[in-house]
Write a protein that holds these residues in place. Structure first.
Motif, PDB file in Angstrom:
ATOM      1  N   LEU A 112       0.834  -1.199   0.000  1.00  0.00           N
ATOM      2  CA  LEU A 112       0.000   0.000   0.000  1.00  0.00           C
ATOM      3  C   LEU A 112       0.869   1.250   0.000  1.00  0.00           C
ATOM      4  CD1 LEU A 112      -2.796  -0.953   2.569  1.00  0.00           C
ATOM      5  CD2 LEU A 112      -2.764  -1.289   0.096  1.00  0.00           C
ATOM      6  N   THR A 113       0.255   2.368  -0.173  1.00  0.00           N
ATOM      7  CA  THR A 113       1.006   3.615  -0.313  1.00  0.00           C
ATOM      8  C   THR A 113       1.939   3.859   0.855  1.00  0.00           C
ATOM      9  OG1 THR A 113      -0.903   4.546  -1.461  1.00  0.00           O
ATOM     10  CG2 THR A 113       0.762   6.105  -0.734  1.00  0.00           C
ATOM     11  N   CYS A 114       1.456   3.669   2.078  1.00  0.00           N
ATOM     12  CA  CYS A 114       2.297   3.917   3.247  1.00  0.00           C
ATOM     13  C   CYS A 114       3.455   2.928   3.299  1.00  0.00           C
ATOM     14  CB  CYS A 114       1.475   3.868   4.519  1.00  0.00           C
ATOM     15  SG  CYS A 114       0.454   2.383   4.682  1.00  0.00           S
ATOM     16  N   GLY A 115       3.195   1.625   2.999  1.00  0.00           N
ATOM     17  CA  GLY A 115       4.267   0.628   3.015  1.00  0.00           C
ATOM     18  C   GLY A 115       5.295   0.918   1.932  1.00  0.00           C
ATOM     19  N   ALA A 116       4.844   1.306   0.750  1.00  0.00           N
ATOM     20  CA  ALA A 116       5.769   1.627  -0.335  1.00  0.00           C
ATOM     21  C   ALA A 116       6.585   2.867  -0.011  1.00  0.00           C
ATOM     22  CB  ALA A 116       4.990   1.826  -1.632  1.00  0.00           C
ATOM     23  N   ASP A 175      -6.638   8.828  -5.357  1.00  0.00           N
ATOM     24  CA  ASP A 175      -7.990   8.350  -5.059  1.00  0.00           C
ATOM     25  C   ASP A 175      -7.866   6.966  -4.424  1.00  0.00           C
ATOM     26  OD1 ASP A 175     -10.607   7.410  -5.004  1.00  0.00           O
ATOM     27  OD2 ASP A 175     -11.133   8.465  -6.860  1.00  0.00           O
ATOM     28  N   ILE A 176      -8.051   6.876  -3.094  1.00  0.00           N
ATOM     29  CA  ILE A 176      -7.886   5.622  -2.383  1.00  0.00           C
ATOM     30  C   ILE A 176      -8.898   4.574  -2.864  1.00  0.00           C
ATOM     31  CG2 ILE A 176      -8.048   4.537  -0.105  1.00  0.00           C
ATOM     32  CD1 ILE A 176      -6.983   7.113   1.090  1.00  0.00           C
ATOM     33  N   ARG A 177     -10.117   5.032  -3.118  1.00  0.00           N
ATOM     34  CA  ARG A 177     -11.162   4.083  -3.508  1.00  0.00           C
ATOM     35  C   ARG A 177     -10.840   3.406  -4.841  1.00  0.00           C
ATOM     36  NH1 ARG A 177     -16.360   3.729  -1.892  1.00  0.00           N
ATOM     37  NH2 ARG A 177     -16.219   5.737  -0.843  1.00  0.00           N
ATOM     38  N   GLU A 178     -10.232   4.162  -5.766  1.00  0.00           N
ATOM     39  CA  GLU A 178      -9.991   3.633  -7.102  1.00  0.00           C
ATOM     40  C   GLU A 178      -8.594   3.037  -7.280  1.00  0.00           C
ATOM     41  OE1 GLU A 178     -12.315   3.404  -9.323  1.00  0.00           O
ATOM     42  OE2 GLU A 178     -13.783   4.446  -8.072  1.00  0.00           O
ATOM     43  N   ASP A 179      -7.701   3.303  -6.333  1.00  0.00           N
ATOM     44  CA  ASP A 179      -6.320   2.806  -6.472  1.00  0.00           C
ATOM     45  C   ASP A 179      -6.249   1.334  -6.123  1.00  0.00           C
ATOM     46  OD1 ASP A 179      -3.502   2.246  -5.995  1.00  0.00           O
ATOM     47  OD2 ASP A 179      -3.211   4.409  -5.964  1.00  0.00           O
ATOM     48  N   ALA A 180      -5.773   0.519  -7.043  1.00  0.00           N
ATOM     49  CA  ALA A 180      -5.718  -0.947  -6.825  1.00  0.00           C
ATOM     50  C   ALA A 180      -4.780  -1.292  -5.674  1.00  0.00           C
ATOM     51  CB  ALA A 180      -5.266  -1.630  -8.121  1.00  0.00           C
TER      52      ALA A 180
END
Length: 403
Positions: free
Chosen positions: A382-386, A398-403
């Motif tokens: 996820l974004t935070c882990g990356a 867009d969190i909802r649309e981001d795979a």
């Protein structure tokens, strides 16, 4: 008595042959009576001419403009004393000289043709204040800008042109300086870093605005001048009071000559609200009550102030040995003040398992917090882990649309 009449009476007397002393004495008395009447009439006429002409001459000389009467041949017939001061030529030398001496543009054409653009009728009761300008000449070939008017009088000897000449050199310099000041002021306003608007208090509308004001409120100049103050302020201010309908005294102080400065929440055409610092100054005007409004967007300043305040508070909490959870929660709350839609989470890294878990997130829902438990630190995480894995900022739009 008229000489011809006197001779006819003498001849008639001689022909009649009358020599009586009484008759001759009577003729002498009649002659004396007529002579006395003629003297009285002549003196009366001369007195009246002097009485009537003296004030006219005085008025003629007291006029501030140079006045000349010029024949159709271009020769100056008469002038007032101002002409000597204007042209540096004595009055007795001006009279009898040619008009081209002082108005060289009349050279090579008839006087009537030269004066045709400047002619006014003597019967006009309304004359425009601004005449036409030509170059006049002082003694020593010193030109100056003059404003002239002319009128035509028909007399038995032919037409006479009455010409009024006014030196407008100083006036032109003053007007030029005024234009330069206006242009300089306009340049200062247009290039000022602030948004500047001119507000008409009595008409409750804007009368002028610079480009920065149009950019700040996302409105064209024409639209900004049309919509008025209500369109660039929200209904309520941060203190909970309405933007309008509450007497705050800023306008009254500005009209009294003060320069009030205050904070105000504004909005643009999209509805975005932003804090501003507003300064009022009254503009000089004889007919209208105008206020110069300078507006500065202080969003960044407010953000920096909030950040500095938060940092100091956090340091105070650490120095006071405030519980760890409370300090982290305060950091989240302060950070969320950066924007209304911000929600902040502080996550803890487990170095052994290389995972992230939520430590504090006071504004996130419990279901969302569960999604952030044991996030793997990896490039494909996820974004935070990356972000932790890459050691740099990562953004998901867009969190909802981001795979």
């Amino acid at each position: 008595m008229h000489q011809d009449l006197r001779e006819r009476i003498r001849a008639a007397t001689e022909e009649s042959g009358i020599t009586k002393p009484a008759f001759v004495e009577l003729l002498r008395l009649v002659s004396q009576h007529y002579d006395k009447m003629e003297a009285t009439i002549t003196q009366s006429v001369e007195t009246r001419v002097l009485r009537d002409n003296t004030p006219i001459e005085a008025i003629f000389d007291s006029v501030t403009d140079a006045l000349l009467s010029v024949g159709a041949d271009g020769v100056i017939r008469n002038c007032n004393k101002v002409c000597a001061r204007y042209f540096g030529i004595p009055k007795n030398k001006l009279i009898g000289s040619e008009i081209v001496t002082i108005l060289p543009e009349a050279r090579g054409q008839s006087l009537a043709r030269f004066l045709s653009p400047f002619m006014t009728s003597v019967d006009d009761t309304h004359i425009e204040s601004d005449g036409h300008t030509v170059q006049a000449m002082r003694a020593g070939s010193k030109p100056f800008v003059s404003e002239i008017r002319a009128s035509k009088l028909e007399i038995t000897d032919g037409p006479i042109f009455v010409i009024s000449v006014r030196d407008v050199t100083d006036r032109n310099h003053a007007e030029s300086a005024l234009r330069e000041n206006e242009e300089r002021y306009r340049a200062l306003v247009e290039n000022a870093p602030d948004a500047i608007i001119v507000f008409d208090v009595d008409e409750n509308r804007f009368t002028d605005a610079n480009d920065n004001a149009c950019t700040l409120f996302n409105l064209s100049r024409a639209r900004l001048l049309k919509v008025g103050p209500d369109a660039i302020s929200p209904k309520m201010q941060p203190d909970g009071t309405p933007s309008f309908g509450v007497r705050r005294g800023h306008l009254d102080r500005a009209l009294a000559g003060e320069h009030p400065t205050f904070e105000w929440l504004h909005k643009d055409s999209t509805g975005r609200e932003f804090p501003c610092e507003v300064r009022f100054s009254r503009l000089p005007s004889d007919e209208r009550r105008l206020i110069r409004v300078s507006i500065t967007d202080i969003t960044d300043r407010k953000r920096h102030e909030a950040s500095s305040f938060a940092q100091n508070k956090v340091l105070e909490m650490i120095a006071a040995n405030t519980p760890h959870d409370s300090t982290l929660r305060a950091i989240c709350r302060y950070s969320e003040k950066i924007g209304k839609r911000f929600k902040v989470a502080i996550m803890r890294l487990d170095a052994k398992s290389q995972t992230l878990s939520v430590e504090q997130a006071p504004s996130l829902s419990d279901s969302f917090k569960l999604c952030l438990e044991f996030i793997k630190v990896d490039a494909d995480s996820l974004t935070c882990g990356a972000a932790v894995h890459e050691r740099q900022d990562r953004i998901t739009e867009d969190i909802r649309e981001d795979a």
